[in-house]
Scaffold this motif. Structure first.
Motif, short mmCIF file in Angstrom:
data_model
loop_
_atom_site.label_atom_id
_atom_site.label_comp_id
_atom_site.label_asym_id
_atom_site.label_seq_id
_atom_site.Cartn_x
_atom_site.Cartn_y
_atom_site.Cartn_z
N PRO A 268 0.82 -1.22 0.00
CA PRO A 268 0.00 0.00 0.00
C PRO A 268 0.85 1.26 0.00
N VAL A 269 0.39 2.25 -0.76
CA VAL A 269 1.06 3.56 -0.79
C VAL A 269 -0.01 4.65 -0.72
N LYS A 270 0.45 5.88 -0.51
CA LYS A 270 -0.50 6.99 -0.47
C LYS A 270 -1.18 7.14 -1.83
N PRO A 271 -2.31 7.85 -1.89
CA PRO A 271 -3.01 7.97 -3.17
C PRO A 271 -2.09 8.47 -4.27
N ILE A 272 -2.02 7.69 -5.36
CA ILE A 272 -1.12 8.06 -6.46
C ILE A 272 -1.82 8.03 -7.81
N ILE A 273 -2.82 7.17 -7.96
CA ILE A 273 -3.50 7.09 -9.26
C ILE A 273 -5.00 7.32 -9.02
N PRO A 274 -5.55 8.39 -9.58
CA PRO A 274 -6.89 8.81 -9.20
C PRO A 274 -8.02 8.11 -9.93
N CYS A 275 -7.71 7.26 -10.89
CA CYS A 275 -8.76 6.67 -11.73
C CYS A 275 -8.37 5.23 -12.04
N VAL A 276 -9.16 4.60 -12.88
CA VAL A 276 -8.80 3.27 -13.41
C VAL A 276 -8.20 3.48 -14.79
N VAL A 277 -7.07 2.85 -15.05
CA VAL A 277 -6.48 2.92 -16.40
C VAL A 277 -6.41 1.51 -16.96
N MET A 278 -6.85 1.38 -18.21
CA MET A 278 -6.82 0.07 -18.86
C MET A 278 -6.15 0.21 -20.22
N SER A 279 -5.41 -0.82 -20.58
CA SER A 279 -4.85 -0.87 -21.93
C SER A 279 -5.07 -2.26 -22.50
N ASN A 280 -5.96 -2.36 -23.47
CA ASN A 280 -6.20 -3.66 -24.11
C ASN A 280 -4.97 -4.13 -24.87
N THR A 281 -4.29 -3.18 -25.50
CA THR A 281 -3.21 -3.54 -26.41
C THR A 281 -2.03 -4.14 -25.67
N ILE A 282 -1.67 -3.56 -24.54
CA ILE A 282 -0.50 -4.11 -23.85
C ILE A 282 -0.88 -4.88 -22.58
N HIS A 283 -2.19 -5.17 -22.46
CA HIS A 283 -2.66 -6.09 -21.40
C HIS A 283 -2.32 -5.61 -20.01
N ALA A 284 -2.74 -4.40 -19.70
CA ALA A 284 -2.52 -3.92 -18.34
C ALA A 284 -3.74 -3.16 -17.89
N TYR A 285 -4.12 -3.33 -16.64
CA TYR A 285 -5.14 -2.46 -16.07
C TYR A 285 -4.79 -2.27 -14.61
N VAL A 286 -4.96 -1.04 -14.15
CA VAL A 286 -4.50 -0.71 -12.82
C VAL A 286 -5.38 0.36 -12.19
N SER A 287 -5.60 0.20 -10.90
CA SER A 287 -6.30 1.22 -10.11
C SER A 287 -5.71 1.13 -8.71
N GLN A 288 -6.21 1.95 -7.80
CA GLN A 288 -5.69 1.90 -6.43
C GLN A 288 -6.84 1.68 -5.47
N SER A 289 -6.67 0.71 -4.59
CA SER A 289 -7.73 0.46 -3.61
C SER A 289 -7.71 1.56 -2.54
N ASP A 290 -8.80 1.65 -1.78
CA ASP A 290 -8.85 2.66 -0.73
C ASP A 290 -7.79 2.39 0.34
N LYS A 291 -7.33 1.16 0.42
CA LYS A 291 -6.28 0.83 1.38
C LYS A 291 -4.91 1.28 0.89
N GLY A 292 -4.80 1.56 -0.42
CA GLY A 292 -3.56 2.08 -0.96
C GLY A 292 -2.83 1.13 -1.88
N GLU A 293 -3.28 -0.13 -1.94
CA GLU A 293 -2.62 -1.09 -2.82
C GLU A 293 -2.93 -0.77 -4.28
#
Ligand code: FAD
Ligand code: PYC
Length: 418
Positions: A268-293
């Motif tokens: 877990p880290v402090k808030p760093i990514i404010p939204c959900v980001v997805m990329s179909n082409t390079i197969h990645a999707y990332v968001s941040q949980s309220d816990k910070g992970e």
């Protein structure tokens, strides 16, 4: 609205602590018979039981779960919620769910932590850009929000995003659905369980369905389970990853393949990514949980399997992609990874329908994208089972479409290859 949450144990790490929450619903012993049985205690099945009781007055209902509720894909997914699908049937189906998400915490009096923080789907080449814009236009025509962002606008919306033109797959822009976001996955199962239980539904864990019974007319008459036989004239199967196995017990063949799909979380880290980001082409999707992970999802494995864990190289590929898009994340350590089993139809769209066996209904084939649909799927399965007829919103999502060729071929079904 009140919340019973006093602490957090996020994502799969939360499963070990889930017993504490089970006190919130009545653990039931199976009765001899029910007016309706739901097979599978994930969010979809529990949701269906809740809406059967709440909206259709069918309260003598049992949810049969072979493990613990929410322990399947509901408790294993990356919680992305959106409705930016291409076809009118799909965007209407998923938007029905998004609308239910918007008031679900109030409906259940349970904080499901729905967070419409925006889902940004990146484009990395001309084809991606054209596809994204086609979706935006189609969504606009269907009354679903979705808008194009230039690379600079994408960076303003999501500051840690790397928009350097030197990238192997540079960011050419992205489609943003502002109403999209995330929710607390297993709270959805617990919220539906508690609300359904309060209306009289029996939630029976550690009860695997091993057979489907039919009478001399071929109609459903009950189920066989590891805790004995139970009678019912109406059975709804919502056993993601294993639906074809269960339906086969009544002689119904479904066009499904099951694949492992993985996810992982960082420290877990402090808030760093404010939204959900997805990329179909390079197969990645990332968001941040309220816990910070950081919550990161990978692709499906290349081969069918029921192992509930995926191949390591699939995760490594995703981490490379995430680190390229977000160089600041390179120094983070990963805490844990896990897998689920998703069942995929040939057109990547779900089935919520009657089956050829009277009294038997199925909700399956959500592949990598059914968490977002949870309230909608539960609502529509309940409708179909209660009325023995589909709602207008799921009338196209039949089994027969694979025979008749009326496919709903949704490339947008996930941010992951499958
Ligand atoms: P489940 O929660 O899997 O419930 C089915 C239940 O049926 C299970 O608990 C299982 O134990 C039970 N069962 C099976 N067989 C039997 C039997 N014979 N008897 C009794 N019980 C039985 N979707 C999104 O929309 N957004 C995402 O970001 C996303 N990310 C994902 C990431 C991963 C790693 C995975 C694995 C999936 C992801 N998904 C996502 C897909 C999503 O998780 C599923 O589509 C959704 O959770 C399905 O919900 P469900 O209630 O139908 O299934
Ligand atoms: O359907 O949005 C989705 C999704 C993201 C990751 C897995 N499924």
């Amino acid at each position: 609205m009140t919340s019973r949450f006093s602490g957090w144990s996020l994502l799969l790490g939360g499963l070990s602590g889930q017993r504490r929450w089970s006190e919130q619903w009545r653990a039931a012993e199976p009765k001899r018979g029910y007016d309706a049985i739901i097979v599978g205690g994930g969010g979809h099945g529990l949701g269906a039981a809740y809406y059967l009781a709440k909206e259709h007055g069918i309260r003598n209902v049992a949810v049969l779960e072979k493990g613990w509720i929410g322990g399947g894909n509901t408790g294993r997914n990356t919680t992305i919620i959106r409705s930016n699908y291409l076809f009118a049937e799909s965007s209407a189906l998923y938007d029905h769910a998004v609308k239910l998400w918007e008031t679900l915490s109030q409906e259940l009096n349970y904080n499901v932590m729905y967070s419409p923080r925006g889902v940004l789907m990146l484009a990395h080449n001309v084809h991606d850009e054209q596809v994204a814009k086609r979706h935006i236009h189609a969504n606009y025509a269907n009354g679903v929000d979705n808008e194009w962002l230039t690379p600079q606008q994408a960076k303003e919306f999501c500051p840690p995003l790397n928009i350097s033109s030197e990238l192997r797959y540079p960011v050419l822009g992205g489609a943003l659905q502002r109403r999209g976001g995330t929710a607390r996955h297993d709270a959805v199962a617990w919220g539906y369980a508690r609300a359904a239980s309060a209306l009289g539904v029996d939630i029976i864990e550690n009860c695997e369905v091993t057979g489907l019974r039919r009478d001399s007319n071929g109609e459903i008459s009950g189920v066989e389970t590891t805790r004995g036989a139970i009678e019912s004239r109406r059975v709804g199967v919502s056993a993601a990853g294993h639906s074809s196995v269960v339906l086969q017990m009544a002689g119904v063949r479904l066009p499904l393949e099951s694949f492992p799909l993985q996810a992982l979380v960082s420290e877990p880290v402090k808030p760093i990514i404010p939204c959900v980001v997805m990329s179909n082409t390079i197969h990645a999707y990332v968001s941040q949980s309220d816990k910070g992970e950081l919550v990161i999802g990978a692709s499906t494995d290349a081969y069918t399997s029921y192992t509930q864990r995926g191949a390591l190289h699939v995760n490594l590929h995703t981490l490379e992609a995430v680190c390229e898009l977000f160089p600041a994340f390179r120094r983070l350590r990963m805490l844990r990874n896990w897998g689920g089993i998703v069942d995929v139809t040939p057109d990547r769209s779900p089935i919520i329908a009657k089956t050829p066996v009277p009294g038997l209904y199925v909700n399956c084939g959500w592949g990598t994208g059914g968490f977002k649909a949870t309230p909608g799927a539960g609502h529509l399965l309940a409708w179909t089972l209660a009325r023995d007829a589909p709602h207008a919103l799921n009338s196209a999502f039949t089994i027969e479409r694979f025979r008749d060729g009326t496919l709903i071929d949704e490339a947008a079904a996930a941010a992951v290859n499958h």
